[in-house]
Write a protein that holds these residues in place. Sequence first.
Motif, PDB file in Angstrom:
ATOM      1  N   VAL A 161      -8.461   3.539  -6.458  1.00  0.00           N
ATOM      2  CA  VAL A 161      -8.959   2.357  -7.185  1.00  0.00           C
ATOM      3  C   VAL A 161      -7.786   1.561  -7.755  1.00  0.00           C
ATOM      4  O   VAL A 161      -7.738   0.328  -7.637  1.00  0.00           O
ATOM      5  N   ALA A 162      -6.833   2.261  -8.356  1.00  0.00           N
ATOM      6  CA  ALA A 162      -5.651   1.585  -8.906  1.00  0.00           C
ATOM      7  C   ALA A 162      -4.820   0.948  -7.789  1.00  0.00           C
ATOM      8  O   ALA A 162      -4.291  -0.162  -7.954  1.00  0.00           O
ATOM      9  N   ALA A 163      -4.718   1.618  -6.644  1.00  0.00           N
ATOM     10  CA  ALA A 163      -3.953   1.078  -5.515  1.00  0.00           C
ATOM     11  C   ALA A 163      -4.573  -0.215  -5.002  1.00  0.00           C
ATOM     12  O   ALA A 163      -3.849  -1.143  -4.630  1.00  0.00           O
ATOM     13  N   LYS A 164      -5.890  -0.307  -4.985  1.00  0.00           N
ATOM     14  CA  LYS A 164      -6.559  -1.544  -4.544  1.00  0.00           C
ATOM     15  C   LYS A 164      -6.105  -2.728  -5.390  1.00  0.00           C
ATOM     16  O   LYS A 164      -5.766  -3.785  -4.870  1.00  0.00           O
ATOM     17  N   ALA A 165      -6.103  -2.529  -6.700  1.00  0.00           N
ATOM     18  CA  ALA A 165      -5.696  -3.608  -7.602  1.00  0.00           C
ATOM     19  C   ALA A 165      -4.227  -3.966  -7.401  1.00  0.00           C
ATOM     20  O   ALA A 165      -3.863  -5.147  -7.387  1.00  0.00           O
ATOM     21  N   MET A 166      -3.376  -2.938  -7.229  1.00  0.00           N
ATOM     22  CA  MET A 166      -1.947  -3.193  -7.031  1.00  0.00           C
ATOM     23  C   MET A 166      -1.690  -3.948  -5.727  1.00  0.00           C
ATOM     24  O   MET A 166      -0.893  -4.882  -5.701  1.00  0.00           O
TER      25      MET A 166
ATOM     26  N   ILE B 203      -7.571  11.536  -6.777  1.00  0.00           N
ATOM     27  CA  ILE B 203      -7.404  10.691  -5.591  1.00  0.00           C
ATOM     28  C   ILE B 203      -8.250   9.430  -5.734  1.00  0.00           C
ATOM     29  O   ILE B 203      -7.801   8.329  -5.401  1.00  0.00           O
ATOM     30  N   TRP B 204      -9.461   9.586  -6.227  1.00  0.00           N
ATOM     31  CA  TRP B 204     -10.350   8.434  -6.420  1.00  0.00           C
ATOM     32  C   TRP B 204      -9.719   7.421  -7.386  1.00  0.00           C
ATOM     33  O   TRP B 204      -9.651   6.225  -7.082  1.00  0.00           O
ATOM     34  N   ASP B 205      -9.249   7.899  -8.532  1.00  0.00           N
ATOM     35  CA  ASP B 205      -8.640   7.008  -9.530  1.00  0.00           C
ATOM     36  C   ASP B 205      -7.420   6.295  -8.960  1.00  0.00           C
ATOM     37  O   ASP B 205      -7.211   5.105  -9.200  1.00  0.00           O
ATOM     38  N   ARG B 206      -6.614   7.023  -8.203  1.00  0.00           N
ATOM     39  CA  ARG B 206      -5.400   6.434  -7.623  1.00  0.00           C
ATOM     40  C   ARG B 206      -5.741   5.414  -6.543  1.00  0.00           C
ATOM     41  O   ARG B 206      -5.056   4.397  -6.405  1.00  0.00           O
TER      42      ARG B 206
ATOM     43  N   ALA C 297       0.826  -1.205   0.000  1.00  0.00           N
ATOM     44  CA  ALA C 297       0.000   0.000   0.000  1.00  0.00           C
ATOM     45  C   ALA C 297       0.862   1.258   0.000  1.00  0.00           C
ATOM     46  O   ALA C 297       0.535   2.243  -0.667  1.00  0.00           O
ATOM     47  N   ALA C 298       1.968   1.227   0.742  1.00  0.00           N
ATOM     48  CA  ALA C 298       2.874   2.384   0.785  1.00  0.00           C
ATOM     49  C   ALA C 298       3.406   2.694  -0.604  1.00  0.00           C
ATOM     50  O   ALA C 298       3.448   3.859  -1.029  1.00  0.00           O
ATOM     51  N   GLU C 299       3.787   1.675  -1.313  1.00  0.00           N
ATOM     52  CA  GLU C 299       4.297   1.869  -2.676  1.00  0.00           C
ATOM     53  C   GLU C 299       3.199   2.388  -3.600  1.00  0.00           C
ATOM     54  O   GLU C 299       3.416   3.302  -4.392  1.00  0.00           O
ATOM     55  N   ALA C 300       2.014   1.827  -3.480  1.00  0.00           N
ATOM     56  CA  ALA C 300       0.914   2.211  -4.363  1.00  0.00           C
ATOM     57  C   ALA C 300       0.415   3.632  -4.099  1.00  0.00           C
ATOM     58  O   ALA C 300       0.002   4.327  -5.032  1.00  0.00           O
ATOM     59  N   LEU C 301       0.454   4.072  -2.835  1.00  0.00           N
ATOM     60  CA  LEU C 301      -0.086   5.382  -2.475  1.00  0.00           C
ATOM     61  C   LEU C 301       0.982   6.464  -2.329  1.00  0.00           C
ATOM     62  O   LEU C 301       0.662   7.639  -2.138  1.00  0.00           O
ATOM     63  N   GLY C 302       2.259   6.058  -2.371  1.00  0.00           N
ATOM     64  CA  GLY C 302       3.344   7.026  -2.308  1.00  0.00           C
ATOM     65  C   GLY C 302       3.581   7.620  -0.935  1.00  0.00           C
ATOM     66  O   GLY C 302       3.990   8.773  -0.823  1.00  0.00           O
ATOM     67  N   VAL C 303       3.317   6.844   0.117  1.00  0.00           N
ATOM     68  CA  VAL C 303       3.528   7.314   1.489  1.00  0.00           C
ATOM     69  C   VAL C 303       4.400   6.315   2.246  1.00  0.00           C
ATOM     70  O   VAL C 303       4.701   5.231   1.747  1.00  0.00           O
TER      71      VAL C 303
ATOM     72  N   ARG D 176      -1.083  26.202 -10.892  1.00  0.00           N
ATOM     73  CA  ARG D 176      -0.199  26.691 -11.959  1.00  0.00           C
ATOM     74  C   ARG D 176      -0.136  25.718 -13.130  1.00  0.00           C
ATOM     75  O   ARG D 176       0.026  26.128 -14.276  1.00  0.00           O
ATOM     76  N   ASN D 177      -0.235  24.425 -12.838  1.00  0.00           N
ATOM     77  CA  ASN D 177      -0.115  23.416 -13.879  1.00  0.00           C
ATOM     78  C   ASN D 177      -1.059  22.242 -13.563  1.00  0.00           C
ATOM     79  O   ASN D 177      -0.679  21.291 -12.893  1.00  0.00           O
ATOM     80  N   PRO D 178      -2.299  22.287 -14.065  1.00  0.00           N
ATOM     81  CA  PRO D 178      -3.273  21.232 -13.778  1.00  0.00           C
ATOM     82  C   PRO D 178      -2.833  19.836 -14.236  1.00  0.00           C
ATOM     83  O   PRO D 178      -3.341  18.833 -13.754  1.00  0.00           O
ATOM     84  N   GLN D 179      -1.873  19.768 -15.142  1.00  0.00           N
ATOM     85  CA  GLN D 179      -1.377  18.474 -15.606  1.00  0.00           C
ATOM     86  C   GLN D 179      -0.646  17.701 -14.512  1.00  0.00           C
ATOM     87  O   GLN D 179      -0.409  16.509 -14.643  1.00  0.00           O
ATOM     88  N   ARG D 180      -0.283  18.389 -13.413  1.00  0.00           N
ATOM     89  CA  ARG D 180       0.385  17.720 -12.281  1.00  0.00           C
ATOM     90  C   ARG D 180      -0.498  16.604 -11.719  1.00  0.00           C
ATOM     91  O   ARG D 180       0.011  15.582 -11.276  1.00  0.00           O
ATOM     92  N   VAL D 181      -1.812  16.800 -11.756  1.00  0.00           N
ATOM     93  CA  VAL D 181      -2.727  15.770 -11.251  1.00  0.00           C
ATOM     94  C   VAL D 181      -2.619  14.518 -12.104  1.00  0.00           C
ATOM     95  O   VAL D 181      -2.512  13.408 -11.586  1.00  0.00           O
ATOM     96  N   ARG D 182      -2.597  14.706 -13.412  1.00  0.00           N
ATOM     97  CA  ARG D 182      -2.467  13.567 -14.320  1.00  0.00           C
ATOM     98  C   ARG D 182      -1.108  12.897 -14.135  1.00  0.00           C
ATOM     99  O   ARG D 182      -0.992  11.679 -14.169  1.00  0.00           O
ATOM    100  N   GLY D 183      -0.062  13.697 -13.918  1.00  0.00           N
ATOM    101  CA  GLY D 183       1.285  13.165 -13.730  1.00  0.00           C
ATOM    102  C   GLY D 183       1.430  12.322 -12.470  1.00  0.00           C
ATOM    103  O   GLY D 183       2.314  11.474 -12.378  1.00  0.00           O
TER     104      GLY D 183
END
Length: 126
Positions: free
Chosen positions: A89-94, A84-87, A32-38, A72-79
């Motif tokens: 969901v992806a973290a659950k699968a990982m 948060i919701w999408d991440r 989970a730490a790896e998937a969520l970046g904490v 300043r740069n909304p693309q940071r979210v995509r990067g």
Amino acid sequence: MSVAEAVEPTTSLAGHNRISTQALTSLAQAAAAEALGVAQGDIRADWTDDDGLLALSIVAPIRIPALGDVLRNPQRVRGMGGSIWDRAVAAKAMVLETVTKLSGSQLSRVDIRISGAHVSEGGRVQ
């Protein structure tokens, strides 16, 4: 020659292999730490029985970009992998895949509750 080298992969040995709850919990926290970046220490993992399978419940913060950076740069979210919701969901699968693959345990599901946010860059406005 080691014992592992002497035994063919298809050979079955008598006995039991058990993975402790603490070992499974540490594995789930690391995944989970790896998937969520904490940090792993920020994650709480609990196990329950779900009709004979293991159900994993994770409570953790998630890493986010500084809000000023996003303005300043909304693309940071995509990067960072999307919303948060999408991440989550992806973290659950990982987490499900990693824990299943490394432990050999079958999980029925992984539930993730985001408990906070850790800003990855920037600081407080003064």
